[in-house]
Scaffold this motif. Structure first.
Motif, PDB file in Angstrom:
ATOM      1  N   VAL A   1       9.203  80.832 -15.066  1.00 26.34           N
ATOM      2  CA  VAL A   1      10.134  81.771 -14.236  1.00 26.34           C
ATOM      3  C   VAL A   1      11.252  82.452 -14.933  1.00 26.34           C
ATOM      4  O   VAL A   1      11.622  83.637 -15.048  1.00 26.34           O
ATOM      5  N   LEU A   2      11.961  81.727 -15.805  1.00 27.69           N
ATOM      6  CA  LEU A   2      13.031  82.087 -16.594  1.00 27.69           C
ATOM      7  C   LEU A   2      12.578  83.095 -17.555  1.00 27.69           C
ATOM      8  O   LEU A   2      13.232  84.007 -18.063  1.00 27.69           O
ATOM      9  N   ALA A   3      11.260  82.927 -18.334  1.00 28.21           N
ATOM     10  CA  ALA A   3      10.751  83.912 -19.214  1.00 28.21           C
ATOM     11  C   ALA A   3      10.019  85.122 -18.427  1.00 28.21           C
ATOM     12  O   ALA A   3       9.754  86.032 -19.345  1.00 28.21           O
ATOM     13  N   GLY A   4      10.113  85.065 -17.107  1.00 24.23           N
ATOM     14  CA  GLY A   4       9.640  86.544 -16.435  1.00 24.23           C
ATOM     15  C   GLY A   4       8.136  86.520 -16.186  1.00 24.23           C
ATOM     16  O   GLY A   4       7.648  87.444 -16.012  1.00 24.23           O
ATOM     17  N   LEU A   5       7.756  85.244 -16.299  1.00 23.21           N
ATOM     18  CA  LEU A   5       6.152  85.282 -15.979  1.00 23.21           C
ATOM     19  C   LEU A   5       5.769  84.324 -14.627  1.00 23.21           C
ATOM     20  O   LEU A   5       6.608  83.585 -14.277  1.00 23.21           O
ATOM     21  N   ASN A   6       4.943  84.519 -14.091  1.00 25.85           N
ATOM     22  CA  ASN A   6       4.456  83.857 -12.775  1.00 25.85           C
ATOM     23  C   ASN A   6       4.208  82.279 -13.380  1.00 25.85           C
ATOM     24  O   ASN A   6       3.830  82.063 -14.330  1.00 25.85           O
ATOM     25  N   PRO A   7       4.789  81.317 -12.627  1.00 26.56           N
ATOM     26  CA  PRO A   7       4.722  80.115 -13.044  1.00 26.56           C
ATOM     27  C   PRO A   7       3.173  79.506 -13.064  1.00 26.56           C
ATOM     28  O   PRO A   7       2.191  80.182 -12.076  1.00 26.56           O
ATOM     29  N   PRO A   8       2.811  78.675 -13.966  1.00 27.80           N
ATOM     30  CA  PRO A   8       1.481  77.928 -13.931  1.00 27.80           C
ATOM     31  C   PRO A   8       0.971  77.387 -12.550  1.00 27.80           C
ATOM     32  O   PRO A   8       1.735  76.888 -11.981  1.00 27.80           O
ATOM     33  N   CYS A   9      -0.226  77.351 -12.284  1.00 27.21           N
ATOM     34  CA  CYS A   9      -0.973  76.489 -11.343  1.00 27.21           C
ATOM     35  C   CYS A   9      -0.313  75.139 -11.492  1.00 27.21           C
ATOM     36  O   CYS A   9      -0.506  74.568 -12.616  1.00 27.21           O
ATOM     37  N   ALA A  10       0.170  74.621 -10.565  1.00 27.91           N
ATOM     38  CA  ALA A  10       0.385  73.221 -10.569  1.00 27.91           C
ATOM     39  C   ALA A  10      -0.937  72.209 -10.871  1.00 27.91           C
ATOM     40  O   ALA A  10      -1.628  72.300  -9.878  1.00 27.91           O
TER      41      ALA A  10
END
Length: 279
Positions: free
Chosen positions: A91-100
């Motif tokens: 999120v901080l890098a501006g990407l969608n978080p990976p699937c948990a």
């Protein structure tokens, strides 16, 4: 400062803090020379992650650079991040978080079981990320006709005679149900669990196949859930879906009799007929 700038500031602080928490011996590196600050050096993190020292330095400085999921995963592994910390990094890098990747399995905690039972005499259902039913209370058993494993909520909605017997309400809600399932599946693209449900249901329900082909997407929302029970008649519920805080792959669906209908009275009648202990 704009949103992107604030996010990069948080990224810089987060990476520095996590780097400071590790020692060379924890990651299998020699502890050579004196260190002015605690933790790993930037070049050591870069080596562990298999990235260039300059690139990692720019990342930690919060510069506006292009990052990929593969590189972020390598950095997360180098810094020994937990699954929530890895998602935070994305999120901080501006990407969608990976699937948990967390899979809570099929076991049900005593606290969750008590919560399901406490919702009686109203239906309550616990499902996984694929909308497979994991547990339910006695009222849900009677209302939805569950017998043993509860199957899948999406499949049930498109195939159960109890739902299809309410054609107008069903048709009004079906597009939103499909859109919510697409939104959930998009969080884990290529996940075979979602693909299996979609493939099976598309082969059984032409209407689902039609709606799925529209590619509509929408959030889970409080919705009217209506069905025709063979004994109690028409039942209308407000359905609210909650995520368990400590098990994000599990969703609790609570059904409340809809105001302005006689569902509460019909539910009470069903309770007397089906759920009351034998005399």
């Amino acid at each position: 400062m704009d949103t992107a700038g604030r996010r990069r500031d948080h990224l810089r602080e987060f990476l520095r803090d996590r780097r400071s928490r590790l020692t060379p011996d924890q990651v299998g590196l020699p502890a050579a020379g004196r260190r002015r600050t605690p933790g790993l050096r930037r070049e050591e993190v870069a080596v562990l992650a298999g990235v260039g020292v300059s690139w990692y330095t720019w990342l930690e400085q919060g510069r506006d650079i292009t990052v990929s999921t593969d590189v972020l995963d390598a950095v997360a592994a180098a810094l020994r991040l937990t699954a929530p910390e890895r998602a935070h990094l994305y999120v901080l890098a501006g990407l969608n978080p990976p699937c948990a990747a967390t899979d809570s399995g099929t076991g049900i905690s005593a606290e969750t079981r008590n919560l399901l039972d406490a919702w009686n005499p109203r239906p309550a259902v616990l499902r996984d990320r694929y909308w497979n039913v994991l547990a339910y209370n006695d009222t849900a058993r009677a209302v939805f006709g569950y017998d043993g494993p509860g199957g899948n909520c999406l499949v049930t909605y498109f195939t159960s005679p109890r739902y299809l017997a309410m054609p107008q309400t069903w048709a009004e809600a079906a597009p939103a149900v499909v859109a919510a399932y697409r939104a959930d599946s998009a969080l884990c693209p290529g996940d075979p669990g979602f693909d299996s449900v979609i493939t099976e249901l598309a082969s059984r329900s032409p209407e689902f196949a039609r709606l799925w082909s529209r590619h509509d997407v929408g959030p889970a929302q409080q919705a009217v859930n209506a069905l025709a029970h063979p004994e109690a008649g028409a039942l209308h519920f407000d359905a609210t879906t909650l995520i368990l805080a400590d098990q994000s792959d599990r969703h609790l669906v609570l059904y409340n009799p809809r105001a302005g209908t006689d569902t509460a009275a019909r539910l009470d009648q069903l309770h007397r007929l089906r759920l009351a202990p034998p005399a």
